[in-house]
Design an enzyme around this catalytic site. Sequence first.
Site, short mmCIF file in Angstrom:
data_model
loop_
_atom_site.label_atom_id
_atom_site.label_comp_id
_atom_site.label_asym_id
_atom_site.label_seq_id
_atom_site.Cartn_x
_atom_site.Cartn_y
_atom_site.Cartn_z
N LEU A 1 0.87 -1.18 0.00
CA LEU A 1 0.00 0.00 0.00
C LEU A 1 0.91 1.23 0.00
CD1 LEU A 1 -1.94 -2.26 0.72
CD2 LEU A 1 -2.99 -0.76 2.42
N ILE A 2 1.10 1.80 -1.17
CA ILE A 2 2.07 2.88 -1.33
C ILE A 2 1.37 4.23 -1.40
CG2 ILE A 2 2.15 2.61 -3.86
CD1 ILE A 2 5.21 3.30 -3.58
N LYS B 1 -8.52 3.37 7.33
CA LYS B 1 -7.52 2.30 7.17
C LYS B 1 -8.20 0.95 6.98
CE LYS B 1 -3.69 4.67 7.51
NZ LYS B 1 -2.83 4.66 8.69
N GLY C 1 3.31 0.59 5.77
CA GLY C 1 4.48 1.24 6.36
C GLY C 1 4.27 1.69 7.79
N GLN D 1 -1.79 4.27 15.04
CA GLN D 1 -0.88 3.13 15.00
C GLN D 1 -0.56 2.61 16.40
OE1 GLN D 1 2.41 4.34 12.47
NE2 GLN D 1 1.04 4.83 10.79
N CYS E 1 15.83 13.00 -19.19
CA CYS E 1 16.26 11.92 -18.31
C CYS E 1 16.70 10.76 -19.19
CB CYS E 1 15.16 11.50 -17.34
SG CYS E 1 13.77 10.66 -18.11
#
Length: 485
Positions: free
Chosen positions: A183-184, A265, A287, A296, A456
């Site tokens: 989960l980014i 969440k 994370g 958390q 790039c």
Amino acid sequence: MKFIVKLFPEIMIKSETVRKRFAKILTSNIRNILQKYDEETAVVRHWDYIEVRSKNEENREELIALLQRIPGIHHFLEVEEKPFTDLHHIFELTLADVAQQLQGKTFCVRVKRKGKHKFSSIEAERYIGGGLNQHIESTKVRLKNPDVTVRIDIEDDKMMLVKARHAGIGGYPIGTQEDVLSLISGGFDSGVSSYMLIRRGSRVHYCFFNLGGAAHEIGVKQMAYHIWQRYSASHKVRFIAINFEGVVGEILEKVDNGQMGVVLKRMMVRAASKVAQRFNIEAIVTGEALGQVSSQTLTNLRLIDEAADALVLRPLITHDKEQIIAMAKEIGTDDIAKSMPEFCGVISKNPTIKAVREKILAEEGNFNFEILESAVQNAKYLDIRQIAEETEKEVVEVEAISVLGENEVILDIRSPEETDEKPFESGAHDVIQMPFYKLSSQFGSLDQSKNYVLYCERGVMSKLQALYLKENGFSNVRVFAKNIH
């Protein structure tokens, strides 16, 4: 040009069957990555090491950089291989190679040997070391903490003089463990946790919950692509984007303020579990670190996990924020993370630190789960390698040029390491170095009477950033077409 790749020690102590399987997978991973840059690279597996050969000396720096980022490699030796006839011949070959290097320095000789010879490793060290000491006047033997350690590997009738030793990142080869879904969010934590699972041998797919519009998605894609390209390009992975704006809107309208963080969440892990189930992925990765933010706590994390149908992994659970930021710097995601807003924390002003299951369930009873189902059903699934192709379609209004005009300046958006290694040659045109992760904060300070041509190496980041700058009202941007694929 030859490299001897040494496997991560934890691989070497496994059973012969497992060790062979891991080494075979690592060999395949190395081959997949290196042959994209040099088709003539040969990768050969041996019992306790992997041999990499290339005839193209000009690719040396790039091959070293690539090997240093492949999971499963503990270290690798850059060696020069030569045949020999006897021990004195080894000494002569060594003297010719290191005489200049040892001038005015202390040294010792270390020999590793395989095969049948008339001498032992210690005898070889003494003979070669004594000879070097006699023939190089300004040098002196020092067995502990010398200025230079002359390393020689002897195998049958060949000697390999170790020119350099390079550290790898260790860990297990990708593909030796099962897939996971990360989960980014684009922040420090999710990038580092993704890397940690890659390093542990899992193929990491990415799931992004979009709470902040197109610019947020572009930034997260940059991070996911960066991590994949640097550490796991040997494997295909998916990038899944789920528009969560409707879910957040429903939570803001229907859920008590203090419970919003935990409920959000829980909705995320529900959605991620459905995505994981679709692709037969056993675990999702987050994370979260214990106590880092109010949601958390152990109580809250347990309630969040109850909503998941997949195993939830939290590799950062005991890490301090300082440690996480240091790791983000190491893997090159820290500057991207700095530019990412944190959306999850802004929807609740007074979040609960010890949520009660009954109260959470009661609040979720007011939630319209059809909105969540719709968000998952309308998710966008993308092969991460297609980010370049997708971006090319999105940046259709950004002009790509290969010839520079008078009022145009090259904006080299590669990382400082890349620009130092391979500077852009523009002839008479000015080149400004500004890493892509600093464009959002620094582009506006440039002379806006100029046209800036973004460059790039692969053409992916330049197109992503061109879209971002266009969306933010900058019309004086183009993309350099040299390496667009």
